[in-house]
Design an enzyme around this catalytic site. Structure first.
Site, short mmCIF file in Angstrom:
data_model
loop_
_atom_site.label_atom_id
_atom_site.label_comp_id
_atom_site.label_asym_id
_atom_site.label_seq_id
_atom_site.Cartn_x
_atom_site.Cartn_y
_atom_site.Cartn_z
N LYS A 46 21.30 70.24 209.13
CA LYS A 46 22.63 70.70 208.72
C LYS A 46 22.58 72.14 208.21
O LYS A 46 21.79 72.47 207.32
CB LYS A 46 23.16 69.78 207.63
CG LYS A 46 24.61 70.03 207.20
CD LYS A 46 25.01 69.00 206.15
CE LYS A 46 26.44 69.14 205.68
NZ LYS A 46 26.77 68.16 204.63
N CYS A 65 28.96 66.49 209.19
CA CYS A 65 29.93 66.51 208.10
C CYS A 65 30.58 67.88 207.88
O CYS A 65 31.47 68.27 208.64
CB CYS A 65 29.27 65.99 206.82
SG CYS A 65 30.45 65.44 205.55
N GLU A 97 26.24 60.19 208.39
CA GLU A 97 25.45 60.91 207.40
C GLU A 97 25.10 59.96 206.26
O GLU A 97 25.92 59.15 205.83
CB GLU A 97 26.29 62.07 206.86
CG GLU A 97 25.58 62.93 205.83
CD GLU A 97 26.48 64.04 205.31
OE1 GLU A 97 25.96 65.12 205.02
OE2 GLU A 97 27.71 63.80 205.18
#
Length: 305
Positions: free
Chosen positions: A138, A181, A63
């Site tokens: 995301k 993440c 990321e």
């Protein structure tokens, strides 16, 4: 059109046969991105080139591989579209080196950028021909205040949450499910990807030092164990600028929960890991937890009592 369909089917069949005939190498990378996009590309390019030279068929970057800004304004001003210069350079790199790339969290300008100045955090998969084959945006945004740990981030202030998951992607190392993440903290995501055929889960990340020290490895191993998938997690490490540092320890975990590779928490680098898909099938065969899982009505029944 018929020829295109046949070509696509042949490509998918070739990848599946390659997966079953040999064990593929994946390179899981660790970098220290800064606001300097050119320096970041140079560092990532060197890692990709080294990984290819060492036999990797797919390379995973974390990321924020493109940059990590020092303020909201800088983060937004440096963002690009998927057709911009940064992604173009990586598609050219993949084509030149004949390697697949996982670009783990790209600052993508949103559909109403001109009016709302908001972005996506996008995980991009590029094949060896330089084509973008999948983009996952995301879906769980990191809005967390931990004053006792010195952690204060509000990703939703400028980031648009993705509206859906994407289907796992067939690659030379196996079928990959995409996360980013903070998605790591939501087992529902990993299990949904597993149900749709994922053999490998990816969580490219920029974990804070405090949350990484407490939770990083245990979460990655838990996702591997419950889904019975390989888990590959490229990571940011060290100090990006005076306001932010990342934990590091890019990890690769097998379907039994064993750590296969660990980049450590000090400097950029990579680990090369062998992806043996027989481990996925044997783990699931010997401990068939997916077969033992009850239907969704059973787990919802606690709310009805």
């Amino acid at each position: 059109m018929f020829r295109c369909i046949l070509g696509s089917l042949a490509w998918r069949l070739r990848i599946r046969l390659q997966n079953r005939m040999s064990h593929s190498l994946a390179a899981v990378c660790q970098v220290t991105a800064t606001p300097d996009k050119e320096a970041n590309f140079s560092a990532c390019k060197q890692l990709v080139e080294e990984a290819k030279q060492r036999g990797a068929s797919m390379v995973f970057l974390p990321e924020g591989f493109d940059y990590i800004g020092s303020s909201r304004e800088e983060t937004l001003s440096l963002s690009e579209s998927l057709t911009g210069d940064t992604v173009s350079r990586y598609t050219q790199l993949a084509r030149k080196l004949d390697v697949w790339l996982s670009l783990g969290g790209f600052h993508e300008r949103g559909p109403k950028w001109e009016t709302d100045r908001r972005i996506y955090n996008s995980h991009i998969i590029i094949n060896e021909e330089g084509d973008i084959v999948s983009v996952y945006r995301k879906s769980h945004l990191f809005d967390v205040e931990l004053p006792e740990k010195g952690v204060s981030l509000k990703e939703s202030a400028f980031t648009i949450p993705g509206s859906s998951l994407v289907s796992p992607v067939q690659t030379p190392i196996g079928k990959i499910g995409l996360g980013i993440c903070y998605d790591l903290r939501f087992p529902e995501l990993s299990l949904a990807l597993q149900r749709h055929g994922a053999e490998i889960l990816t969580y490219p990340s920029a974990f804070t030092v405090a949350t990484g020290a407490a939770h990083w490895e245990v979460l990655l191993r838990a996702r591997a164990i419950e889904s019975q998938c390989f888990v590959l997690a490229a990571a940011q490490v060290g100090q990006h600028h005076e306001k932010r540092s990342s934990y590091g320890r890019a990890l690769a975990v097998d379907p039994w929960g064993e750590v296969l590779g660990d980049c450590g928490g000090e400097k950029p680098g990579m680990v090369l890991v062998e992806i043996d898909l027989d481990k996925v099938s044997s783990t699931r065969r010997n401990m068939p937890v997916q077969q033992h899982r009850r239907d969704s009505d059973f787990y919802d029944s606690v709310e009805k009592t």
